[in-house]
Motif scaffolding. Structure first.
Motif, PDB file in Angstrom:
ATOM      1  N   LYS A   2       0.690  -0.995   0.041  1.00 49.08           N
ATOM      2  CA  LYS A   2       0.049   0.485   0.070  1.00 49.08           C
ATOM      3  C   LYS A   2       0.846   0.780  -0.084  1.00 49.08           C
ATOM      4  O   LYS A   2       1.667   0.931   0.761  1.00 49.08           O
ATOM      5  CB  LYS A   2      -0.920   0.171   0.770  1.00 49.08           C
ATOM      6  N   LYS A   3       0.390   2.393  -0.556  1.00 55.25           N
ATOM      7  CA  LYS A   3       0.823   3.621  -0.746  1.00 55.25           C
ATOM      8  C   LYS A   3       0.817   3.871   0.683  1.00 55.25           C
ATOM      9  O   LYS A   3       0.128   3.774   1.356  1.00 55.25           O
ATOM     10  CB  LYS A   3       0.862   4.893  -1.432  1.00 55.25           C
ATOM     11  N   ASP A   4       1.800   5.647   1.129  1.00 56.77           N
ATOM     12  CA  ASP A   4       0.966   5.776   2.461  1.00 56.77           C
ATOM     13  C   ASP A   4      -0.380   7.216   1.879  1.00 56.77           C
ATOM     14  O   ASP A   4      -0.406   7.478   2.960  1.00 56.77           O
ATOM     15  CB  ASP A   4       2.388   7.003   2.357  1.00 56.77           C
ATOM     16  N   SER A   5      -0.302   7.126   0.881  1.00 52.16           N
ATOM     17  CA  SER A   5      -1.836   7.972   1.083  1.00 52.16           C
ATOM     18  C   SER A   5      -2.936   6.626   1.378  1.00 52.16           C
ATOM     19  O   SER A   5      -3.696   7.641   2.015  1.00 52.16           O
ATOM     20  CB  SER A   5      -1.715   9.197  -0.598  1.00 52.16           C
ATOM     21  N   ASP A   6      -2.534   5.523   0.890  1.00 45.59           N
ATOM     22  CA  ASP A   6      -3.705   4.653   0.854  1.00 45.59           C
ATOM     23  C   ASP A   6      -3.895   4.353   2.188  1.00 45.59           C
ATOM     24  O   ASP A   6      -4.845   3.782   2.476  1.00 45.59           O
ATOM     25  CB  ASP A   6      -3.483   3.504  -0.322  1.00 45.59           C
ATOM     26  N   ILE A   7      -2.920   4.240   3.300  1.00 41.87           N
ATOM     27  CA  ILE A   7      -3.062   4.148   4.011  1.00 41.87           C
ATOM     28  C   ILE A   7      -3.399   5.361   4.929  1.00 41.87           C
ATOM     29  O   ILE A   7      -4.325   4.571   5.935  1.00 41.87           O
ATOM     30  CB  ILE A   7      -1.322   3.934   4.451  1.00 41.87           C
ATOM     31  N   GLU A   8      -3.572   6.399   4.834  1.00 45.67           N
ATOM     32  CA  GLU A   8      -3.281   7.767   4.863  1.00 45.67           C
ATOM     33  C   GLU A   8      -4.827   7.720   5.118  1.00 45.67           C
ATOM     34  O   GLU A   8      -5.929   7.892   6.242  1.00 45.67           O
ATOM     35  CB  GLU A   8      -3.076   8.723   5.162  1.00 45.67           C
TER      36      GLU A   8
END
Length: 212
Positions: A2-8
């Protein structure tokens, strides 16, 4: 990965979902506030404009059930009973807290109720006094027996067993334990549904869909 943006985004959705459930259960959010996504957005904006949330609590009740099940698997039955009994006690106390919150009953009175009423009273006359739904008699009996077993272990109040010196049939003893803990599991499932009905008034899935 997962990308950081998806996690956020996922984290934000989880927090908003939990916040919305809590505010609706407490009565701060009305059914009008969660009618649709636009109403929900306005309600959240109102919270921010009013200074946000002073504090948030973490619900550990599910972890208690998980620990209880793990102790049962490892045949540590007394420790399992402690975790199950604590789950029921935390949940019923939470329903008392919810009632006091919705009816603007002060913290001192709330604490007095929780500390002075025993487990049987909390699952019988106090539920009626709070005008909560009738509680299943069999599950109430299971919870009461569980609380008694937990207290016997914690406070070392062992009952005199006349068959103590006799040979123990391990198979029969295990069957008794399986029946006991199966009843506890059924009571857990029932009580979770019972609490959800009181807290979310049938809107739990609707609230979940608001933050998707």
């Amino acid at each position: 990965m997962k990308k950081d943006s998806d996690i956020e985004k996922e984290l934000a959705q989880t927090l908003i979902h939990s916040l919305t459930k809590s505010l609706f259960a407490s009565g701060f959010f009305t059914e009008e506030d969660i009618k649709d996504k636009d109403s929900h957005r306005l309600a959240l904006k109102r919270v921010i404009e009013n200074g946000g949330i002073d504090a948030m609590t973490i619900d550990y009740t599910q972890s208690l059930v998980t620990k209880a099940r793990n102790y049962r698997k490892s045949k540590e039955y007394d420790l399992s009973r402690i975790c199950y009994a604590t789950f029921f006690e935390h949940q019923i106390n939470n329903l008392i807290h919810l009632y006091c919150l919705r009816n603007e009953i002060n913290n001192k009175t709330q604490t007095d109720i929780i500390q002075s009423v025993n487990i049987y009273g909390k699952f019988t006359w106090l539920l009626k006094l709070m005008q909560y739904p009738d509680f299943n008699t069999n599950h109430r009996k299971t919870i009461k027996n569980l609380a008694d077993s937990r207290n016997s272990f914690v406070h070392y109040k062992w009952k005199d067993e006349p068959t103590f010196q006799k040979d123990i049939d391990d198979k029969k003893e295990q069957e008794k334990l399986d029946i006991e803990f199966d009843k506890i599991e059924k009571a857990v499932k029932y009580f979770k549904t019972y609490c959800s009905r009181i807290k979310y008034k049938g809107k739990k899935e609707h609230i979940k869909n608001l933050v998707k």
